[in-house]
Design a protein around this motif. Structure first.
Motif, PDB file in Angstrom:
ATOM      1  N   UNK A   1       3.399  23.769  89.150  1.00  0.00           N
ATOM      2  CA  UNK A   1       4.551  23.093  89.746  1.00  0.00           C
ATOM      3  C   UNK A   1       5.820  23.322  88.948  1.00  0.00           C
ATOM      4  N   UNK A   2       5.922  24.485  88.319  1.00  0.00           N
ATOM      5  CA  UNK A   2       7.063  24.818  87.465  1.00  0.00           C
ATOM      6  C   UNK A   2       8.195  25.440  88.269  1.00  0.00           C
ATOM      7  N   UNK A   3       9.381  25.432  87.665  1.00  0.00           N
ATOM      8  CA  UNK A   3      10.526  26.163  88.213  1.00  0.00           C
ATOM      9  C   UNK A   3      10.389  27.636  87.798  1.00  0.00           C
ATOM     10  N   UNK A   4      11.298  28.469  88.274  1.00  0.00           N
ATOM     11  CA  UNK A   4      11.262  29.895  87.918  1.00  0.00           C
ATOM     12  C   UNK A   4      11.361  30.095  86.410  1.00  0.00           C
TER      13      UNK A   4
ATOM     14  N   UNK B   1       3.034  37.763  88.823  1.00  0.00           N
ATOM     15  CA  UNK B   1       2.232  36.548  88.772  1.00  0.00           C
ATOM     16  C   UNK B   1       3.059  35.268  88.707  1.00  0.00           C
ATOM     17  N   UNK B   2       4.357  35.389  88.853  1.00  0.00           N
ATOM     18  CA  UNK B   2       5.233  34.232  88.722  1.00  0.00           C
ATOM     19  C   UNK B   2       4.945  33.169  89.779  1.00  0.00           C
ATOM     20  N   UNK B   3       4.716  33.590  91.013  1.00  0.00           N
ATOM     21  CA  UNK B   3       4.471  32.635  92.099  1.00  0.00           C
ATOM     22  C   UNK B   3       3.187  31.850  91.864  1.00  0.00           C
ATOM     23  N   UNK B   4       2.157  32.499  91.318  1.00  0.00           N
ATOM     24  CA  UNK B   4       0.901  31.800  91.033  1.00  0.00           C
ATOM     25  C   UNK B   4       1.114  30.711  89.989  1.00  0.00           C
ATOM     26  N   UNK B   5       1.849  31.041  88.936  1.00  0.00           N
ATOM     27  CA  UNK B   5       2.109  30.078  87.867  1.00  0.00           C
ATOM     28  C   UNK B   5       2.939  28.911  88.403  1.00  0.00           C
ATOM     29  N   UNK B   6       3.938  29.209  89.227  1.00  0.00           N
ATOM     30  CA  UNK B   6       4.785  28.164  89.806  1.00  0.00           C
ATOM     31  C   UNK B   6       3.965  27.206  90.666  1.00  0.00           C
ATOM     32  N   UNK B   7       3.087  27.776  91.475  1.00  0.00           N
ATOM     33  CA  UNK B   7       2.294  26.952  92.380  1.00  0.00           C
ATOM     34  C   UNK B   7       1.254  26.132  91.622  1.00  0.00           C
TER      35      UNK B   7
ATOM     36  N   UNK C   1       6.071  30.334  80.659  1.00  0.00           N
ATOM     37  CA  UNK C   1       4.621  30.146  80.592  1.00  0.00           C
ATOM     38  C   UNK C   1       3.887  31.472  80.752  1.00  0.00           C
ATOM     39  N   UNK C   2       4.437  32.354  81.557  1.00  0.00           N
ATOM     40  CA  UNK C   2       3.813  33.657  81.793  1.00  0.00           C
ATOM     41  C   UNK C   2       3.771  34.495  80.518  1.00  0.00           C
ATOM     42  N   UNK C   3       4.743  34.290  79.640  1.00  0.00           N
ATOM     43  CA  UNK C   3       4.778  35.041  78.380  1.00  0.00           C
ATOM     44  C   UNK C   3       3.648  34.649  77.429  1.00  0.00           C
ATOM     45  N   UNK C   4       3.186  33.403  77.515  1.00  0.00           N
ATOM     46  CA  UNK C   4       2.169  32.953  76.559  1.00  0.00           C
ATOM     47  C   UNK C   4       0.758  32.935  77.146  1.00  0.00           C
ATOM     48  N   UNK C   5       0.627  33.063  78.448  1.00  0.00           N
ATOM     49  CA  UNK C   5      -0.699  33.075  79.066  1.00  0.00           C
ATOM     50  C   UNK C   5      -1.361  34.438  78.899  1.00  0.00           C
TER      51      UNK C   5
END
Length: 126
Positions: A95-98, A86-92, A104-108
């Motif tokens: 607008x975050x970097x990797x 799901x990293x690409x979804x969060x980035x898009x 952010x993925x750890x807390x969502x």
């Protein structure tokens, strides 16, 4: 000469390939050999030592491994960085970097990630 030939001579056969053909030393890949040997518990310190003395000649590095490592069958899979789903979804979406997206993925929660995916879904076929 392939990588497996170098590793087999260092780990299993202890046959000096340079002694048989001196022109082979040009093909010796010290960085890759160090990376392969760093995946084992009994050879990681030797690989670290060669990383510290990377300026040594290729034949010296090869002979160091050949003469110091014990004869043993070693296999370590090539280390790869895991791809996060799901990293690409969060980035898009944000607008975050990797790095920031992985944090952010750890807390969502799953519900929040599904909400983000629904918001990013533009329809059509993939």
């Amino acid at each position: 000469m392939e990588l497996a030939d170098w590793l087999n001579s260092i780990n299993q056969t202890k046959r000096n390939l340079i002694e048989e053909d001196a022109s082979l030393i040009k093909e010796y890949p010290p960085f890759i050999i160090n990376k392969c040997l760093s995946g084992q518990v009994d050879t990681i310190l030797f690989a670290n030592e060669m990383n510290m003395y990377h300026q040594l000649d290729k034949d010296m590095q090869y002979l160091f491994y050949l003469n110091t490592l014990r004869k043993k069958k070693r296999f370590s899979p090539w280390l790869r960085k895991d791809k996060v789903k799901d990293l690409e979804c969060i980035k898009q979406y944000y607008g975050y970097s990797n790095e920031k997206a992985s944090q952010a993925l750890k807390i969502l929660t799953k519900e929040q990630i599904n909400f983000i995916k629904k918001r990013l879904d533009i329809g059509g076929t993939k």
